[in-house]
Design an enzyme around this catalytic site. Sequence first.
Site, PDB file in Angstrom:
ATOM      1  N   ASP A   1     -12.773 -16.947   9.528  1.00 46.64           N
ATOM      2  CA  ASP A   1     -11.427 -16.557   9.125  1.00 46.64           C
ATOM      3  C   ASP A   1     -10.658 -16.215  10.405  1.00 46.64           C
ATOM      4  O   ASP A   1     -10.793 -15.128  10.949  1.00 46.64           O
ATOM      5  CB  ASP A   1     -11.523 -15.353   8.168  1.00 46.64           C
ATOM      6  CG  ASP A   1     -10.156 -14.841   7.735  1.00 46.64           C
ATOM      7  OD1 ASP A   1      -9.142 -15.251   8.318  1.00 46.64           O
ATOM      8  OD2 ASP A   1     -10.123 -14.004   6.812  1.00 46.64           O
ATOM      9  N   LYS A  14      -1.093 -16.413   9.076  1.00 49.67           N
ATOM     10  CA  LYS A  14      -0.260 -15.509   9.888  1.00 49.67           C
ATOM     11  C   LYS A  14       0.630 -16.231  10.913  1.00 49.67           C
ATOM     12  O   LYS A  14       1.736 -16.608  10.582  1.00 49.67           O
ATOM     13  CB  LYS A  14      -1.135 -14.433  10.514  1.00 49.67           C
ATOM     14  CG  LYS A  14      -1.639 -13.454   9.441  1.00 49.67           C
ATOM     15  CD  LYS A  14      -2.034 -12.095   9.965  1.00 49.67           C
ATOM     16  CE  LYS A  14      -2.139 -11.098   8.835  1.00 49.67           C
ATOM     17  NZ  LYS A  14      -3.486 -10.801   8.393  1.00 49.67           N
ATOM     18  N   TYR A  19     -12.203  -7.822   7.010  1.00 47.65           N
ATOM     19  CA  TYR A  19     -11.070  -7.864   6.079  1.00 47.65           C
ATOM     20  C   TYR A  19     -10.683  -9.318   5.864  1.00 47.65           C
ATOM     21  O   TYR A  19     -10.523 -10.065   6.831  1.00 47.65           O
ATOM     22  CB  TYR A  19      -9.855  -7.092   6.628  1.00 47.65           C
ATOM     23  CG  TYR A  19      -8.646  -7.219   5.739  1.00 47.65           C
ATOM     24  CD1 TYR A  19      -8.490  -6.410   4.611  1.00 47.65           C
ATOM     25  CD2 TYR A  19      -7.671  -8.195   5.979  1.00 47.65           C
ATOM     26  CE1 TYR A  19      -7.402  -6.553   3.761  1.00 47.65           C
ATOM     27  CE2 TYR A  19      -6.581  -8.348   5.132  1.00 47.65           C
ATOM     28  CZ  TYR A  19      -6.452  -7.526   4.037  1.00 47.65           C
ATOM     29  OH  TYR A  19      -5.371  -7.681   3.187  1.00 47.65           O
ATOM     30  N   TYR A  67       0.816  -1.214   0.000  1.00 49.46           N
ATOM     31  CA  TYR A  67       0.000   0.000   0.000  1.00 49.46           C
ATOM     32  C   TYR A  67       0.850   1.264   0.000  1.00 49.46           C
ATOM     33  O   TYR A  67       0.625   2.166   0.792  1.00 49.46           O
ATOM     34  CB  TYR A  67      -0.974  -0.002   1.186  1.00 49.46           C
ATOM     35  CG  TYR A  67      -2.047  -1.036   1.001  1.00 49.46           C
ATOM     36  CD1 TYR A  67      -3.118  -0.777   0.146  1.00 49.46           C
ATOM     37  CD2 TYR A  67      -1.972  -2.268   1.621  1.00 49.46           C
ATOM     38  CE1 TYR A  67      -4.084  -1.734  -0.082  1.00 49.46           C
ATOM     39  CE2 TYR A  67      -2.931  -3.235   1.393  1.00 49.46           C
ATOM     40  CZ  TYR A  67      -3.985  -2.971   0.548  1.00 49.46           C
ATOM     41  OH  TYR A  67      -4.939  -3.923   0.319  1.00 49.46           O
TER      42      TYR A  67
END
Length: 442
Positions: A251, A280, A146, A18
């Site tokens: 998730d 992660k 997200y 980003y």
Amino acid sequence: MSALASLEYDRAFIWHPYASLKDPPPVRLAKSARGVNIVLDNGHSLIDAVSSWWCVAHGHNHPAIVEAIRRQSGRLCHVMFGGFTHEPAVELARRLAELAPKGLDRVFFADSGSISVEVAAKMAIQYHVALGRPGRNRLVALKGGYHGDTSLCMALSDPDGMHTLFGGIMTRHFFAEKPGRWNRDMPGDRSAFAQTTESLSRLLDEHGREIAAVVCEPVFQAANAMNFYDPECLVEMRKLCDEHGVLLVFDEIAAGFHRTGPLWAHLRSGISPDIMTVGKALTGGHVTLAATLASEEVAETISGGRPSAFMHGPTYMANPLACAAALASLELFRSSDYESRVAAIERQLREGLAPLAGLPNVRGVRVLGAAGVVEVERMPVRADVDRVIDEHGVWLRPFSNFIYAMPPLVTGEADLARIVEAISDLARCEPGPEQEDSDFHE
Ligand SMILES: *Cc1c(COP(=O)(O)O)cnc(C)c1O
């Protein structure tokens, strides 16, 4: 290349997450890392208060994980998973199934979190195809969520978020309202999430026959909202999904592995999903790996359909080095008492950050497990953020309106005190300008 030349080359030619290639925000040259510290080329070190985007659970370069990768690399770095298997994959699948909620023992290995979410969605679609319901090809997600950066994941992430740019290539899925903040002082109070379950109920009544699955981040909406919500909301979502023959996907990529306290965030709810994604912290933040776990019912139904094969298979599927790292990481999760460590981190973050709640630029302070969030009216300017990082020797990565800490789960009291001081300093800085195209994306 000298450090300066490396940084100049990087600045001119390499995209960062980003970030723009025109006048990009500064990056730091990392040389090594150990425990909670990232060591820079100039010899300074920074406490990693964000666990390098929430994955470095046991600390950087953990000797047991490094050794597992080293040992595996001497035997087998990679082999295609089509037509082969190997010990690290088999052992990891077995260990994951033991840790996962009951019944979720069918495993698909993916190479990143986003891919594991794509895989979960494809499983849900193929499940309904196998049941003769090909019309069920849309999904429901929660506003404020997200789920990753690939196109399907973007389409499931907050519709008002940063992905409006790609509307043209994104399937329109359905969104239930964002759950409000979990008020732990008012157990049994459903008002904070009533809008979520009511909107979900309406969506399922109106469009149930088009919907394959409901997807959410259980309890902790991380990258888009830094929002903790009541686990009871998940119980009601489970009921609604069952009533409508819709699968429920959790998730757990950000919230799993004790980030909010229990091993899985959804364990607080007492219910289980049909499909779950993990990523992660799976390898303790040493190498990329994720997995999608499915129930026997989902797996058997897909296998009984046409095609019987599940239609996904990445090149680096179940990479042995990543599986070996994950096995060592799971062993650390098993042998360390992370529930108490996280409880200690939670107490210290709570006490340390509470005084910030009265500051003029602070909208709210909230803490759950090893995640502490200070929501500000307006983010201080980049120069202030950099000054705080350098002066305190604490790596922070604030984004949107959130200054936060999600430190490694092994962070000790003294290091955590420094993190709290750095956050307190930043929260007291002059508010910056109204953000438009800022570099404060996650
Ligand atoms: C980070 C994240 C992802 C995406 O994982 P990547 O490894 O970055 O692709 C998906 N879901 C959640 C909840 C995440 O926090």
